[in-house]
Design an enzyme around this catalytic site. Structure first.
Site, PDB file in Angstrom:
ATOM      1  N   CYS A  51     -45.398  58.753 -33.936  1.00 34.70           N
ATOM      2  CA  CYS A  51     -45.855  59.944 -34.651  1.00 34.70           C
ATOM      3  C   CYS A  51     -44.736  60.987 -34.716  1.00 34.70           C
ATOM      4  CB  CYS A  51     -47.041  60.580 -33.931  1.00 34.70           C
ATOM      5  SG  CYS A  51     -48.537  59.605 -33.954  1.00 34.70           S
ATOM      6  N   GLU A  53     -44.815  64.106 -33.942  1.00 37.07           N
ATOM      7  CA  GLU A  53     -44.753  64.980 -32.769  1.00 37.07           C
ATOM      8  C   GLU A  53     -43.951  64.327 -31.643  1.00 37.07           C
ATOM      9  OE1 GLU A  53     -47.375  64.056 -34.538  1.00 37.07           O
ATOM     10  OE2 GLU A  53     -49.047  65.446 -34.346  1.00 37.07           O
ATOM     11  N   CYS A  84     -52.499  63.430 -32.458  1.00 39.67           N
ATOM     12  CA  CYS A  84     -53.378  62.348 -31.967  1.00 39.67           C
ATOM     13  C   CYS A  84     -53.424  62.400 -30.437  1.00 39.67           C
ATOM     14  CB  CYS A  84     -52.888  60.995 -32.459  1.00 39.67           C
ATOM     15  SG  CYS A  84     -51.470  60.362 -31.535  1.00 39.67           S
ATOM     16  N   CYS A  87     -50.107  61.800 -28.568  1.00 38.89           N
ATOM     17  CA  CYS A  87     -49.195  62.943 -28.702  1.00 38.89           C
ATOM     18  C   CYS A  87     -49.671  64.124 -27.868  1.00 38.89           C
ATOM     19  CB  CYS A  87     -49.051  63.342 -30.162  1.00 38.89           C
ATOM     20  SG  CYS A  87     -48.130  62.123 -31.120  1.00 38.89           S
TER      21      CYS A  87
HETATM   22  N1  THU Z   1     -49.409  60.493 -37.424  1.00 37.54           N
HETATM   23  C1  THU Z   1     -48.514  61.423 -36.969  1.00 37.54           C
HETATM   24  O1  THU Z   1     -47.307  61.319 -37.203  1.00 37.54           O
HETATM   25  N2  THU Z   1     -48.989  62.475 -36.265  1.00 37.54           N
HETATM   26  C2  THU Z   1     -50.311  62.714 -36.005  1.00 37.54           C
HETATM   27  O2  THU Z   1     -50.639  63.677 -35.339  1.00 37.54           O
HETATM   28  C3  THU Z   1     -51.324  61.813 -36.548  1.00 37.54           C
HETATM   29  C4  THU Z   1     -50.823  60.547 -37.145  1.00 37.54           C
HETATM   30  C5  THU Z   1     -48.902  59.370 -38.223  1.00 37.54           C
HETATM   31  C6  THU Z   1     -48.951  58.032 -37.588  1.00 37.54           C
HETATM   32  C7  THU Z   1     -48.978  57.112 -38.772  1.00 37.54           C
HETATM   33  O3  THU Z   1     -47.655  56.874 -39.218  1.00 37.54           O
HETATM   34  C8  THU Z   1     -49.694  57.916 -39.847  1.00 37.54           C
HETATM   35  O4  THU Z   1     -49.665  59.264 -39.407  1.00 37.54           O
HETATM   36  C9  THU Z   1     -51.126  57.501 -40.084  1.00 37.54           C
HETATM   37  O5  THU Z   1     -51.858  57.512 -38.931  1.00 37.54           O
END
Ligand code: THU
Length: 126
Positions: A51, A53, A84, A87
């Site tokens: 992610c 973050e 999420c 994170c």
């Molecule tokens: N994702 C993030 O980068 N940060 C979040 O807080 C939620 C989800 C990304 C992970 C994945 O590449 C995409 O969003 C879909 O879940």
């Protein structure tokens, strides 16, 4: 406009999200005012995806930052995207009770503290 959300929106442009098509950017401000950015990076096995973050946190730690003030998260979504669960654990461990600024492309913002997003944490200080 909040410079931190601007940095998150700019970092979002580098997102590698060919599978979900959901691009996310993050920007983490350290105690010296330096901004560490990240974007989500997906890969062919899906499960190794990082992610935005977590990329920002690991970049910051790897560059010697260890105290933080705020993190911004930007995505193209009407309902703003909070970090999420994975994170939240890492943000809590490495950044503590910082402010989380969530924003979208319309620059609608919401602000919460980590202690509200991640109550009763498993903590390295136990
Ligand atoms: N994702 C993030 O980068 N940060 C979040 O807080 C939620 C989800 C990304 C992970 C994945 O590449 C995409 O969003 C879909 O879940």
């Amino acid at each position: 406009m909040d410079l931190l959300i601007e940095a998150a929106l700019a970092a979002r442009q580098n997102a590698h999200a060919p599978f979900s098509k959901f691009k996310v950017g993050a920007a983490l401000e350290d105690s010296a005012g330096r901004i560490h950015t990240g974007c989500n990076v997906e890969n062919a096995t899906y499960g190794l995806t990082l992610c935005a973050e977590r990329v920002a946190v690991f970049k910051a730690i790897s560059e010697g930052a260890h105290e933080f003030r705020r993190v911004a998260v930007a995505a193209d979504a009407d309902s703003l995207t909070p970090p999420c669960g994975s994170c939240r654990q890492l943000l809590w461990e490495f950044c503590g009770d910082i402010e989380v600024v969530m924003g979208n492309l319309q620059e609608i913002l919401s602000r919460m503290r980590m202690s509200a997003l991640f109550p009763n944490p498993f903590d390295k200080h136990l």
